[in-house]
Scaffold this motif. Structure first.
Motif, PDB file in Angstrom:
ATOM      1  N   ASP A 188     -29.260-100.879   2.422  1.00 59.59           N
ATOM      2  CA  ASP A 188     -28.373-101.056   4.027  1.00 59.59           C
ATOM      3  C   ASP A 188     -29.648-101.559   4.435  1.00 59.59           C
ATOM      4  OD1 ASP A 188     -27.202-100.218   6.569  1.00 59.59           O
ATOM      5  OD2 ASP A 188     -27.706 -97.590   5.894  1.00 59.59           O
ATOM      6  N   SER A 196     -25.405 -99.787  -5.990  1.00 55.07           N
ATOM      7  CA  SER A 196     -24.495-100.232  -3.845  1.00 55.07           C
ATOM      8  C   SER A 196     -25.006-100.627  -3.396  1.00 55.07           C
ATOM      9  CB  SER A 196     -25.433 -99.251  -3.019  1.00 55.07           C
ATOM     10  OG  SER A 196     -26.863 -98.875  -3.890  1.00 55.07           O
ATOM     11  N   ASP A 197     -25.373-101.350  -2.468  1.00 55.81           N
ATOM     12  CA  ASP A 197     -25.239-102.145  -1.737  1.00 55.81           C
ATOM     13  C   ASP A 197     -26.638-101.420  -0.418  1.00 55.81           C
ATOM     14  OD1 ASP A 197     -23.638-103.896  -2.008  1.00 55.81           O
ATOM     15  OD2 ASP A 197     -22.373-103.658  -0.221  1.00 55.81           O
ATOM     16  N   LYS A 226     -34.869-103.127   8.060  1.00 55.62           N
ATOM     17  CA  LYS A 226     -33.620-102.482   7.878  1.00 55.62           C
ATOM     18  C   LYS A 226     -34.362-101.823   9.930  1.00 55.62           C
ATOM     19  CE  LYS A 226     -31.258 -98.164   7.461  1.00 55.62           C
ATOM     20  NZ  LYS A 226     -30.893 -96.996   5.757  1.00 55.62           N
TER      21      LYS A 226
END
Length: 438
Positions: free
Chosen positions: A311, A308-309, A434
């Motif tokens: 976020d 998965s990337d 983030k």
């Protein structure tokens, strides 16, 4: 009497008027000054955007893909001894290339390196009947515990070759039919006509065995700028797919091989030293010289496609995995750190040396609550991290990675600047930025 006063009064009025009229004819009027609103200060002044490159000698996977570390085939070799959960200190099925045999005690770990030493079993070649076919050299090997190397992965190792007429090798085999030699480097051939050329040669190769046996080996070579025995070089290999094998030197692709048949099977990862008789036998005095007889491996790192990337919310490239430090302004001395021990198993983190700083402009909504999350590690140092001119915090010395969060209101602003600045005398590491609305 009254008449005289009136005349005098009029003359006092007329003379100034005439004087003013004459002055207006001869003097140019000054233009009106334009009123300019004061400009907002340029927060990015003194910073650069992009024009940043990763130091290839530190090692890193190709930045066009998203990766995660494959721990079982990754080692910085900083411990006191070989990690026996990951590695065999002796090749499990092959004794070595005659006239050498692998010896377990020649594979050690010390001073931050895997050490593969080659030594002589004799004091003089007159003690050997057939020096090319009788075993008299003790070589070294190390392999992964299992067939953990797979297509799709990227592999790299920082290697300084021995100063011997022997190979310092990084390769993959022990499947049913395939062999991939990332590098077989002859540090110092004992044949004068080969010594200079081979000392600069990065030689990769592929072989087919067993049920697929028949095709000739397919290889490639590249001339390096410095000798393999003079300094560490990072040799990388991207097993991109079954028919695309890409080879890298210090982060740059330099060769490509299409194997004779598709290489689809899992393999062991291997380091070893071998005698190639065609390049000349090693000299006994060099095999007895500890300054010449050891192949050093500073690290081996393996990366697999990420599931998965990361976020980052409103933050772009918050994990620093994109090339050229994309979307971040920077100044001072900074680096993308690739040491997996420092990064706690992550592919990249950002290192800020003293006075180093980064910032990123982010569009926000007015009068809205946001939370900034990030990770920081600053052993012995200090840093200021947060939202410029709105909410920042000072982070004191912290030897291990610590997750932080910062909540703030955007107020009248439609854009903000996330900033991280080293305010101490030791390196600071940051990662995982983030930003999201509450």
């Amino acid at each position: 009497m009254k008449m005289r006063i009136k005349i005098l009064f009029l003359s006092f009025i007329i003379l100034p008027i005439l004087g003013c009229s004459k002055s207006d004819d001869s003097t140019e009027q000054e233009p009106e000054q334009e009123v300019v609103d004061p400009q907002e200060p340029d927060i990015t002044e003194g910073y650069m955007l992009a024009n940043f490159s990763i130091d290839g000698e530190m090692g890193h996977p190709p930045t066009e893909e998203n990766w995660e570390v494959e721990e079982i085939l990754t080692d910085e070799f900083n411990g006191a001894s070989l990690d026996e959960e990951k590695w065999n200190g002796l090749h499990p099925v092959w004794s070595g290339r005659v006239p050498s045999n692998f010896v377990r005690e020649n594979t050690t770990q010390a001073d931050g390196n895997l050490r593969l030493k080659s030594t002589s079993m004799v004091d003089d070649l007159s003690e050997v009947n057939d020096p090319e076919n009788d075993v008299w050299v003790a070589a070294a090997s190390m392999t992964s515990k299992a067939k953990s190397a797979k297509p799709g992965y990227y592999y790299e190792a920082s290697i300084k070759a021995s100063d011997l007429s022997m190979t310092s090798s990084f390769w993959f085999r022990i499947g049913e039919y395939s062999e991939i030699d990332v590098i077989e480097h002859l540090g110092h051939s004992s044949k004068e006509n080969l010594a200079e050329r081979l000392s600069y040669e990065y030689a990769a190769n592929t072989h087919v065995y067993g049920p697929e046996q028949g095709p000739e080996p397919i290889g490639a070579t590249y001339e390096m700028g410095t000798r393999g025995r003079e300094e560490f070089h990072v040799y990388g290999f991207w097993w991109k797919d079954a028919t695309t094998l890409l080879f890298y030197l210090n982060g740059e692709q330099v060769m490509e091989i299409t194997p004779a048949v598709p290489f689809e099977e899992d393999l062991y990862l291997i380091f070893d030293t071998e005698v190639f008789t065609w390049a000349g036998l090693p000299k006994i005095e060099n095999l007895k010289d500890d300054s010449k007889n050891t192949m050093l491996v500073d690290f081996v790192r393996t990366y697999k496609p990420a599931t998965s990337d990361f976020d980052g919310g409103l933050v772009k490239n918050g994990s620093f995995n994109q090339s050229e430090l994309a979307n971040w302004y920077w100044k001072g001395t900074i680096a993308l750190e690739t040491n997996t021990l420092i990064n706690d198993g992550e592919v990249f983190s950002l290192q800020l040396a003293p006075t180093g700083a980064v910032l990123q402009e982010v569009q926000v909504e007015k009068n809205t609550a946001y939370t900034l999350n990030y990770k920081v590690k600053n052993p012995g140092g200090s840093a200021k991290i947060g939202i410029f001119d709105i909410e920042e915090e000072t982070i004191s010395s912290n030897d291990s990675w610590s997750s932080k969060n910062l909540t703030f209101n955007s107020g009248d602003n439609t854009k903000i600047f996330i900033t991280a600045e080293n305010t101490g005398n030791f390196s600071v590491y940051v990662d995982g930025f983030k930003l999201a609305k509450q």
